[in-house]
Design a protein around this motif. Structure first.
Motif, PDB file in Angstrom:
ATOM      1  N   PRO A 283       0.134  -2.984  -0.126  1.00 44.57           N
ATOM      2  CA  PRO A 283       1.003  -4.160  -0.263  1.00 44.57           C
ATOM      3  C   PRO A 283       1.309  -4.815   1.097  1.00 44.57           C
ATOM      4  CG  PRO A 283       1.839  -2.340  -1.574  1.00 44.57           C
ATOM      5  CD  PRO A 283       0.695  -1.797  -0.788  1.00 44.57           C
ATOM      6  N   SER A 284       1.281  -4.009   2.176  1.00 48.35           N
ATOM      7  CA  SER A 284       1.541  -4.570   3.508  1.00 48.35           C
ATOM      8  C   SER A 284       0.384  -5.436   3.977  1.00 48.35           C
ATOM      9  CB  SER A 284       1.714  -3.423   4.503  1.00 48.35           C
ATOM     10  OG  SER A 284       0.506  -2.666   4.548  1.00 48.35           O
ATOM     11  N   GLY A 285      -0.724  -5.420   3.251  1.00 45.19           N
ATOM     12  CA  GLY A 285      -1.895  -6.195   3.657  1.00 45.19           C
ATOM     13  C   GLY A 285      -2.913  -5.330   4.391  1.00 45.19           C
ATOM     14  N   ASP A 289     -10.177  -3.767   7.102  1.00 47.79           N
ATOM     15  CA  ASP A 289     -10.272  -4.725   8.226  1.00 47.79           C
ATOM     16  C   ASP A 289      -9.267  -4.408   9.320  1.00 47.79           C
ATOM     17  OD1 ASP A 289     -12.055  -5.932   6.635  1.00 47.79           O
ATOM     18  OD2 ASP A 289     -10.649  -7.440   5.852  1.00 47.79           O
ATOM     19  N   THR A 290      -8.114  -3.848   8.917  1.00 41.99           N
ATOM     20  CA  THR A 290      -7.059  -3.648   9.907  1.00 41.99           C
ATOM     21  C   THR A 290      -6.932  -2.182  10.315  1.00 41.99           C
ATOM     22  OG1 THR A 290      -5.464  -3.332   8.151  1.00 41.99           O
ATOM     23  CG2 THR A 290      -5.669  -5.567   8.995  1.00 41.99           C
ATOM     24  N   SER A 291      -7.505  -1.269   9.535  1.00 50.03           N
ATOM     25  CA  SER A 291      -7.271   0.146   9.817  1.00 50.03           C
ATOM     26  C   SER A 291      -8.584   0.910   9.848  1.00 50.03           C
ATOM     27  CB  SER A 291      -6.394   0.775   8.746  1.00 50.03           C
ATOM     28  OG  SER A 291      -5.606  -0.202   8.137  1.00 50.03           O
ATOM     29  N   LYS A 292      -8.843   1.496  10.961  1.00 48.22           N
ATOM     30  CA  LYS A 292     -10.084   2.274  11.094  1.00 48.22           C
ATOM     31  C   LYS A 292      -9.788   3.749  10.764  1.00 48.22           C
ATOM     32  CE  LYS A 292     -12.864  -0.892  12.186  1.00 48.22           C
ATOM     33  NZ  LYS A 292     -12.354  -1.551  10.983  1.00 48.22           N
ATOM     34  N   SER A 447       3.485   6.223   4.878  1.00 50.22           N
ATOM     35  CA  SER A 447       2.113   6.628   5.228  1.00 50.22           C
ATOM     36  C   SER A 447       1.478   5.528   6.076  1.00 50.22           C
ATOM     37  CB  SER A 447       1.252   6.802   3.975  1.00 50.22           C
ATOM     38  OG  SER A 447       1.885   7.607   3.030  1.00 50.22           O
ATOM     39  N   SER A 448       0.797   5.911   7.159  1.00 47.89           N
ATOM     40  CA  SER A 448       0.183   4.877   7.993  1.00 47.89           C
ATOM     41  C   SER A 448      -1.104   4.397   7.341  1.00 47.89           C
ATOM     42  CB  SER A 448      -0.125   5.433   9.377  1.00 47.89           C
ATOM     43  OG  SER A 448      -1.244   6.291   9.299  1.00 47.89           O
ATOM     44  N   PRO A 449      -1.441   3.107   7.541  1.00 49.22           N
ATOM     45  CA  PRO A 449      -2.713   2.601   7.002  1.00 49.22           C
ATOM     46  C   PRO A 449      -3.894   3.431   7.487  1.00 49.22           C
ATOM     47  CG  PRO A 449      -1.353   0.796   7.794  1.00 49.22           C
ATOM     48  CD  PRO A 449      -0.651   2.054   8.192  1.00 49.22           C
ATOM     49  N   ALA A 636      -0.366  -0.092  -8.455  1.00 47.69           N
ATOM     50  CA  ALA A 636      -1.823  -0.307  -8.380  1.00 47.69           C
ATOM     51  C   ALA A 636      -2.024  -1.737  -7.905  1.00 47.69           C
ATOM     52  CB  ALA A 636      -2.467  -0.117  -9.746  1.00 47.69           C
ATOM     53  N   ALA A 637      -3.058  -1.943  -7.066  1.00 45.57           N
ATOM     54  CA  ALA A 637      -3.263  -3.287  -6.512  1.00 45.57           C
ATOM     55  C   ALA A 637      -3.758  -4.264  -7.583  1.00 45.57           C
ATOM     56  CB  ALA A 637      -4.256  -3.210  -5.364  1.00 45.57           C
ATOM     57  N   GLY A 638      -4.508  -3.777  -8.552  1.00 47.55           N
ATOM     58  CA  GLY A 638      -5.031  -4.687  -9.583  1.00 47.55           C
ATOM     59  C   GLY A 638      -5.476  -3.908 -10.802  1.00 47.55           C
TER      60      GLY A 638
END
Ligand code: NAI
Length: 719
Positions: A283-285, A289-292, A447-449, A636-638
């Motif tokens: 939900p934070s986006g 792409d942002t988290s390796k 929890s961290s991405p 759930a995201a979708g």
């Protein structure tokens, strides 16, 4: 696209170019048609080789084109013109030749495969059949029984098996294109009369009718209502009984029926849904792409019971070093033996060497000191898990990810007991964990991405369909299942039997109905959870308030069954009876029927007749309604996430696409109307009250599944 070059002076080399799998898109088909024409009309060219770029022959049709208007040259005439060519055409198969890719290769006069190549006609797994001549050529080439096996299961075969079956003419360990060119030079000028598969008579076993009857029966049984495997058998039967041209007509007719069926749509939806959930988003986006993800090469599993064993085996199979920790000596020895035989059996089945050396065993948690990630699988007890996490924090190197396999405890509460809650996530595997291909990755608010990315990456490496979900009681799968189980118990109170409920669900397509499934997984598990939640209290199951908890309807039937020591298969008695403890064949139990009658009499309940329709509506729509609540809550995201969880983890029939897709096929308005009806009839069951997202979707004209996220966003922005 397809590229054309002339090699060795006289061989026309056509290379398919459509990364990543050289799918047969309209442009590729056009490229093949053009380049084949060029090669055939060039007098210098004596033979032709078709290959794919980047070491991959062809992954088949471009499924993005399914359901859209067809452009470019169709596949069937394209393959026919290759087969009809007056110069030898050789397929050079590296990587994979699947679906339309193999059909293209079957249109060629010869097939040379690399030893690592895989071949197959997996159309049935998308609700279709190999309809570019595959169902007609393959039986002519390898015989009816072998073709039926490949086409009805969609299984891939290795190059070695393909050679044995006669699908390919030669296998090479060297450069496949070079080998194919050499081969093409050697057959230049030879007659092609005996190389056109469509002209072969189909080998007819003497007992053809008996064979088809037997296969059809087997297929219908395992297909559980899926129509594609049945159509595949019918198509192969056409190959065996009709001339080629008429067989092709039959193949076309059958394909048309499948194409327009909801089942093919459902199966293609779930294929894309699986890909979509891999591209997770919190939900934070946060997303890939942002988290390796962090590299994980060594992992520890704590607790080697039912789950820990399977998880450790799955990790080792994925190539990780595993430290397996179990405090009980006896349990450790048993686990070691069981895990070694799981690895050996797996290696035997798949070919290869069992990864026994990758697992080390210990009774001390100290052994987890240098691992990158830990998966805890001790008893479902919060106090114990907190204690284990404390020990891990003290022992493990800084930055080690701490994952819990809890099936329902609060991941955030556990995280809050550690100094680094950002390193804690849930990794909820399904039993048996080395077999089941689903993983719920549960993130708490802290929890961290990066922790989520690492768990998702690890799940992928283990070959699991991994779905990132938020933290709530039961996460996604078990939270929905609870309502399904609850309705099943209510139906027993109202007059149904376990057999009736199971039959309805099995006819719908579940491999096992709810009661058979509960007997398999053990009735005591849920009983323990209900006791811990203060729902199943001793004595209460028979008292005057037995059927009410916190003001709402509750069914104590499951508790009463457990009080009799009937825990399912493991005790030889549950909702059904079994020959002996541990036996698997469920038989009706007259004890259960009289128990239900007595129960109803005691509670003044009058049994009424319940049909399959009601069983399905009550069990499935209540589960679906909870799915909408889960979407509304952002757990759930979708809808795709929920559907993948249900198809991969809960036996939801793939040809029905998952519960949320199924709801859209039934019609959201109908689901809403039926839920309203049942809620009116059972006002003491609040879960039957339709959730507001469902109402909102119906009010917005019941948009298709892929648009639900937008409606939810709007709903949230208005709150
Ligand atoms: P189990 O009872 O079969 O195994 C638990 C194991 O943990 C036992 O061998 C026990 O000796 C060991 N253990 C206890 N304390 C320990 C400690 N301090 N250090 C090391 N080992 C310790 O339990 P099961 O079924 O494997 O469940 C484990 C976890 O997985 C639970 O949280 C459960 O809710 C969850 N889970 C269970 C599923 C199932 O179908 N059984 C499915 C998904 C999750």
């Amino acid at each position: 696209m397809a590229q054309y070059t002339r090699v060795s002076g006289v061989v026309g080399l056509i290379t398919l170019q459509n990364p990543p799998v050289n799918a047969l898109s309209a442009v590729v088909r056009q490229g093949i048609v053009d380049k084949v024409e060029t090669a055939l009309s060039d007098p210098k060219v004596k033979s032709v080789v078709i290959c794919g770029q980047n070491g991959n022959f062809c992954g088949g049709a471009d499924i993005k084109e399914f359901g859209t208007k067809m452009f470019g040259p169709p596949l069937i005439p394209m393959i026919h013109s290759i087969e009809a060519a007056n110069k030898p055409v050789v397929a050079a198969i590296e990587g994979s030749a699947l679906g339309g890719g193999l059909e293209l290769a079957l249109g060629c006069h010869y097939r040379i495969a690399h030893s690592k190549a895989r071949l197959g006609l997996p159309e049935v797994t998308l609700g279709l059949l190999p309809a570019a001549g595959g169902s007609q050529r393959l039986p002519r080439l390898i015989g009816v029984p072998a073709a039926l096996n490949l086409i009805t299961t969609g299984r891939h075969v290795t190059a070695a098996e393909a050679l044995q079956l006669g699908i390919v003419d030669q296998v090479t360990d060297h450069n496949t294109v070079d080998a194919a060119v050499k081969f093409a030079l050697s057959v230049a000028g030879r007659s092609l009369d005996a190389r056109r598969i469509s002209t072969y008579p189909c080998p007819r076993p003497s007992d053809l009718d008996a064979l088809f009857e037997e296969v059809m029966q087997k297929v219908r049984q395992s297909a559980r209502g899926a129509i594609a495997p049945v159509a595949c058998v019918q198509a192969v039967r056409a190959a065996a009984t009709l001339p080629y041209t008429q067989g092709m007509e039959r193949e076309k007719e059958l394909m048309a029926t499948l194409f327009t069926s909801g089942q093919a749509r459902a199966m293609q939806y779930i294929f894309f849904a699986q890909r979509a959930v891999g591209r997770w988003r919190m939900p934070s986006g946060a997303s890939w792409d942002t988290s390796k993800p962090r590299p994980v090469t060594k992992a520890a599993v704590i607790g080697l019971g039912t789950m820990g064993r399977g998880i450790a085996v799955a990790l080792a199979r994925a190539g990780l070093s595993v430290v397996a920790v179990e405090t009980q000596e006896k349990q450790l020895l048993e686990a070691k033996q069981a895990m070694s035989s799981m690895l050996e059996r797996g290696a035997k089945r798949r070919g290869g060497v069992p990864a026994l050396g990758l697992i080390s065993y210990s009774q001390s948690i100290q052994a987890a000191a240098d691992v990158d990630l830990v998966i805890e699988a001790v008893f479902e007890d919060m106090a114990l898990k907190i204690e284990v996490f404390k020990q891990l924090t003290a022992v493990c190197k800084p930055g080690t990810l701490l994952c819990t396999n809890t099936s329902g405890l609060d991941v955030d509460q556990l995280a809050s007991e550690t100094p680094n809650p950002e390193l804690v996530v849930g990794m909820h595997f399904f039993a048996p964990a080395h077999v089941m291909n689903l993983l719920e990755v549960v993130y708490g608010p802290r929890s961290s991405p990066q922790a989520v990315a690492t768990a998702m990456q690890l799940g992928k490496k283990m070959g699991k369909a991994s779905v990132a979900v938020g933290n709530c009681s039961g996460f996604v799968g078990n939270r929905m299942l609870k309502l399904y189980l609850e309705q099943a118990s209510f139906l027993l109170e109202e007059g149904a039997t376990p057999e009736l409920v199971d039959r309805a669900l099995e006819e719908f397509g579940f491999p096992m109905g709810v009661f058979r499934m509960s007997d398999l997984s053990g009735l005591d598990v849920g009983w323990r959870v209900r006791k811990a939640a203060g729902l199943a209290e001793p004595g209460e199951a028979s008292g005057p308030s037995a059927r009410i908890r916190k003001g709402y309807r509750y069914s104590p039937i499951g508790d009463l069954v457990c009080e009799q020591g009937r825990f399912g298969q493991k005790t030889g008695r549950g909702w059904y009876q079994y020959e002996k403890p541990g036996s698997r064949v469920a038989r009706s139990d007259p004890w259960m029927h009289s128990f239900l009658e007595q129960y109803r009499a005691r509670h003044g309940l009058v049994a009424r007749s319940i049909d399959h329709q009601e069983v399905l509506e009550r069990c499935l729509y209540s589960l679906i309604n909870e799915g909408f609540r889960i979407l509304e809550d952002g757990i759930a995201a979708g809808p795709e996430d929920i559907d993948v969880i249900y198809v991969f983890g809960y036996g939801w029939p793939r040809h029905r696409g998952g519960p949320m897709f199924y709801a859209s096929m039934v019609g959201l308005a109908k689901v809403l109307e039926r839920l309203e009806h049942y809620h009116q009839a059972h006002p003491d069951v609040p879960n039957l009250q339709p959730c507001s997202l469902l109402r909102r979707l119906v009010a917005s004209g019941s948009p298709p599944v892929h648009m639900w996220r937008e409606v939810r966003k709007k709903l949230h922005s208005q709150l």
